[in-house]
Design a protein around this motif. Structure first.
Motif, short mmCIF file in Angstrom:
data_model
loop_
_atom_site.label_atom_id
_atom_site.label_comp_id
_atom_site.label_asym_id
_atom_site.label_seq_id
_atom_site.Cartn_x
_atom_site.Cartn_y
_atom_site.Cartn_z
N MET A 1 10.31 -5.47 25.54
CA MET A 1 10.23 -6.95 25.94
C MET A 1 9.33 -7.61 25.06
O MET A 1 8.27 -7.34 24.64
N VAL A 2 9.96 -8.58 24.55
CA VAL A 2 9.03 -9.56 23.70
C VAL A 2 8.55 -10.66 24.35
O VAL A 2 9.30 -11.45 25.04
N ASN A 3 7.27 -11.14 23.83
CA ASN A 3 6.63 -12.26 24.59
C ASN A 3 6.54 -13.27 23.61
O ASN A 3 5.73 -13.24 22.60
N SER A 4 7.45 -14.30 23.72
CA SER A 4 7.43 -15.34 22.70
C SER A 4 6.27 -16.39 22.70
O SER A 4 6.02 -17.23 22.12
N GLU A 5 5.45 -16.04 23.84
CA GLU A 5 4.53 -17.25 24.03
C GLU A 5 3.00 -17.07 23.38
O GLU A 5 2.45 -17.94 23.37
N LYS A 6 2.60 -15.55 23.24
CA LYS A 6 1.48 -15.49 22.82
C LYS A 6 1.72 -14.24 21.57
O LYS A 6 2.68 -13.53 21.77
N LYS A 7 0.73 -14.48 20.69
CA LYS A 7 1.04 -13.13 19.68
C LYS A 7 0.32 -12.03 19.95
O LYS A 7 -0.42 -11.74 20.98
N ARG A 8 0.81 -10.87 19.59
CA ARG A 8 0.49 -9.46 19.87
C ARG A 8 0.10 -8.42 18.51
O ARG A 8 0.80 -8.90 17.71
N PHE A 9 -0.74 -7.84 18.72
CA PHE A 9 -1.10 -6.94 17.71
C PHE A 9 -0.95 -5.71 18.30
O PHE A 9 -1.33 -5.26 19.05
N SER A 10 0.04 -4.73 17.49
CA SER A 10 0.31 -3.57 17.77
C SER A 10 -0.19 -2.81 16.56
O SER A 10 -0.16 -2.79 15.44
N MET A 11 -0.69 -1.48 17.14
CA MET A 11 -1.30 -0.41 16.18
C MET A 11 -0.94 0.98 16.65
O MET A 11 -1.04 1.20 17.96
N PRO A 12 0.01 1.85 15.65
CA PRO A 12 0.53 2.96 16.25
C PRO A 12 -0.66 4.12 16.36
O PRO A 12 -2.00 3.69 15.85
N PHE A 13 -0.54 4.93 17.52
CA PHE A 13 -1.67 5.70 17.67
C PHE A 13 -1.12 6.97 17.93
O PHE A 13 -0.11 7.35 18.81
N PHE A 14 -1.35 8.37 17.07
CA PHE A 14 -0.88 9.38 17.34
C PHE A 14 -1.81 10.43 17.79
O PHE A 14 -2.78 10.42 17.19
N LEU A 15 -1.64 11.29 18.80
CA LEU A 15 -2.45 12.26 19.18
C LEU A 15 -2.06 13.44 18.79
O LEU A 15 -1.05 14.26 19.71
N ASN A 16 -2.58 14.03 17.82
CA ASN A 16 -2.28 15.24 17.21
C ASN A 16 -0.69 15.56 17.23
O ASN A 16 -0.13 16.53 17.75
N PRO A 17 0.13 14.80 16.43
CA PRO A 17 1.30 15.04 16.29
C PRO A 17 1.54 16.39 15.36
O PRO A 17 0.53 16.82 14.63
N ASP A 18 2.73 17.13 15.31
CA ASP A 18 2.68 18.33 14.87
C ASP A 18 2.86 18.05 13.26
O ASP A 18 3.14 17.25 12.75
N HIS A 19 2.29 18.89 12.44
CA HIS A 19 2.18 18.74 11.21
C HIS A 19 3.52 18.66 10.17
O HIS A 19 3.46 18.03 9.25
N ASN A 20 4.67 19.04 10.97
CA ASN A 20 5.90 18.76 10.25
C ASN A 20 6.71 17.16 10.55
O ASN A 20 7.70 16.95 10.19
N VAL A 21 6.04 16.46 11.26
CA VAL A 21 6.44 15.03 11.66
C VAL A 21 6.62 14.22 10.50
O VAL A 21 5.42 13.98 9.69
#
Length: 76
Positions: A1-21
């Motif tokens: 869902m997109v909120n067009s009324e205020k800005k958003r900062f997104s940052m990916p966070f990975f918790l121990n993904p497999d080494h072949n990802v």
């Protein structure tokens, strides 16, 4: 869902993904109007290189996420 009324900062966070990802943008989010900003990269190779360059004093390049950025060519 997109909120067009205020800005958003997104940052990916990975918790121990497999080494072949492969870390890459979702195909359904990439279009001609919204091209990928970074090249795909292998998480295991990235993590191993970061670990070697950060935690040991070796002659290994300190690889960063910005090394995978796709630079747009400007037209003159």
């Amino acid at each position: 869902m997109v909120n067009s009324e205020k800005k958003r900062f997104s940052m990916p966070f990975f918790l121990n993904p497999d080494h072949n990802v492969m870390v890459e943008p979702l195909e359904e989010l990439i279009t001609e109007q919204n091209p990928a900003k970074c090249r795909a990269y292998n998480w295991g190779k990235f993590f191993a290189t970061r670990k070697l360059s950060n935690f040991k004093k070796l002659d290994v390049e300190n690889i960063q996420i910005h090394h995978f950025r796709i630079i747009e060519e400007s037209s003159y």
